[in-house]
Motif scaffolding. Structure first.
Motif, PDB file in Angstrom:
ATOM      1  N   SER A  51       0.940  -1.307   0.067  1.00  0.00           N
ATOM      2  CA  SER A  51       0.054   0.004  -0.029  1.00  0.00           C
ATOM      3  C   SER A  51       0.972   1.172   0.075  1.00  0.00           C
ATOM      4  O   SER A  51       2.081   0.969  -0.069  1.00  0.00           O
ATOM      5  N   ILE A  58      -2.843   6.864  -5.797  1.00  0.00           N
ATOM      6  CA  ILE A  58      -3.719   5.920  -6.641  1.00  0.00           C
ATOM      7  C   ILE A  58      -3.273   6.183  -8.114  1.00  0.00           C
ATOM      8  O   ILE A  58      -3.636   5.338  -8.923  1.00  0.00           O
ATOM      9  N   GLN A  61      -1.276   3.305  -8.887  1.00  0.00           N
ATOM     10  CA  GLN A  61      -1.830   1.754  -8.760  1.00  0.00           C
ATOM     11  C   GLN A  61      -1.730   0.848 -10.110  1.00  0.00           C
ATOM     12  O   GLN A  61      -1.125  -0.099  -9.731  1.00  0.00           O
ATOM     13  N   GLY A  73      -2.905  -2.155  -2.924  1.00  0.00           N
ATOM     14  CA  GLY A  73      -3.874  -1.320  -2.723  1.00  0.00           C
ATOM     15  C   GLY A  73      -3.295   0.205  -2.311  1.00  0.00           C
ATOM     16  O   GLY A  73      -2.784   0.554  -1.016  1.00  0.00           O
ATOM     17  N   SER A  75      -4.504   3.120  -2.518  1.00  0.00           N
ATOM     18  CA  SER A  75      -5.366   4.307  -2.083  1.00  0.00           C
ATOM     19  C   SER A  75      -6.648   3.638  -1.596  1.00  0.00           C
ATOM     20  O   SER A  75      -7.004   2.738  -2.023  1.00  0.00           O
ATOM     21  N   SER A  76      -7.016   4.483  -0.643  1.00  0.00           N
ATOM     22  CA  SER A  76      -8.415   3.800  -0.164  1.00  0.00           C
ATOM     23  C   SER A  76      -9.662   4.361  -1.051  1.00  0.00           C
ATOM     24  O   SER A  76     -10.765   3.641  -0.895  1.00  0.00           O
ATOM     25  N   LEU A  78      -9.819   3.231  -3.926  1.00  0.00           N
ATOM     26  CA  LEU A  78     -10.328   1.964  -4.356  1.00  0.00           C
ATOM     27  C   LEU A  78     -11.376   1.292  -4.007  1.00  0.00           C
ATOM     28  O   LEU A  78     -11.930   0.544  -4.538  1.00  0.00           O
ATOM     29  N   GLY A 109     -12.215   7.010 -10.354  1.00  0.00           N
ATOM     30  CA  GLY A 109     -12.522   5.730 -11.002  1.00  0.00           C
ATOM     31  C   GLY A 109     -14.064   5.537 -11.216  1.00  0.00           C
ATOM     32  O   GLY A 109     -14.298   4.130 -11.192  1.00  0.00           O
ATOM     33  N   GLU A 170      -9.661   9.846   2.128  1.00  0.00           N
ATOM     34  CA  GLU A 170      -8.756   9.540   1.191  1.00  0.00           C
ATOM     35  C   GLU A 170      -7.300   9.696   1.512  1.00  0.00           C
ATOM     36  O   GLU A 170      -6.352   8.783   1.353  1.00  0.00           O
ATOM     37  N   LEU A 195      -8.538  -0.990   4.263  1.00  0.00           N
ATOM     38  CA  LEU A 195      -8.058  -1.738   3.031  1.00  0.00           C
ATOM     39  C   LEU A 195      -6.851  -2.808   3.299  1.00  0.00           C
ATOM     40  O   LEU A 195      -6.794  -3.922   2.621  1.00  0.00           O
TER      41      LEU A 195
END
Length: 204
Positions: A51, A58, A61, A73, A75-76, A78, A109, A170, A195
């Motif tokens: 992470s 992100i 990622q 992972g 970033s949160s 996701l 996203g 975030e 996460l």
């Protein structure tokens, strides 16, 4: 994320060369090779999942996930699509970010306009923690000041959007104030620590 007490499993750390809060938040694309190199060093040291300590990473990622063979992972953020699917149609999700000026739509996203309309974004830019993190090196985290900044941001967002039903942090520093915000806001709060725990629970 930098507090070992956040996890009930061993954690190893690597520094991304050239990465500072300012250029990671603003999205410096030249940092991507350094992110990949740091991820590979973690792998060499035995990491079974990877992470990062900034949700804005992100942006890297896909590149990091392609470069290693363990769950990634960064970033949160996701979690965003899955959390939105848990909400009723008129509810909103609040993304609490270090700096809302740079938490742009491309980081969320979300291609569905209805999903995007369910997300509201608020940041703590201008607050004490925001200023402290821009210093080189950053001073020790003032948790009390961060809690005030985050709680005030949540209050502003809820005044503007009473339909908020869940909060997503975030910023990877915010999890330390998550219990306090859950108590004050009486809402579910998700973050990158959750996460990471999920990733670790899934690996052999």
């Amino acid at each position: 994320m930098l507090n070992p007490a956040s996890f009930d499993f061993p954690v190893v750390y690597e520094t991304v060369e050239g990465a500072w809060v300012e250029n990671v938040v603003r999205g410096d694309p030249s940092l991507e090779p350094a992110f990949i190199a740091a991820a590979r060093r973690l792998l060499e040291r035995g990491a079974v999942a990877i992470s990062s300590t900034c949700g804005f990473s992100i942006r890297h990622q896909a590149a990091v996930a392609a470069a290693v063979n363990v769950p990634v992972g960064m970033s949160s953020l996701l979690l965003l699509p899955a959390l939105l699917r848990q909400l009723p149609p008129l509810a909103k999700l609040a993304v609490l970010t270090y700096d809302s000026n740079f938490c742009s739509e491309d980081l969320l996203g979300l291609d569905d306009p209805d999903q995007r309309a369910s997300v509201v974004i608020g940041g703590i830019e201008g607050g004490k923690f925001w200023h402290d993190e821009l210093k080189r090196p950053a001073p020790p985290t003032d948790v009390a000041a961060m809690e005030v900044d985050v709680a005030n941001c949540v209050a502003r967002l809820r005044d503007a959007h009473p339909q908020i039903a869940v909060i997503l942090f975030e910023c990877a520093a915010f999890p330390i104030v998550a219990p306090a915000i859950r108590r004050v806001a009486r809402l579910p709060v998700y973050d990158v620590v959750g996460l990471c725990r999920q990733m670790m629970a899934s690996v052999p």
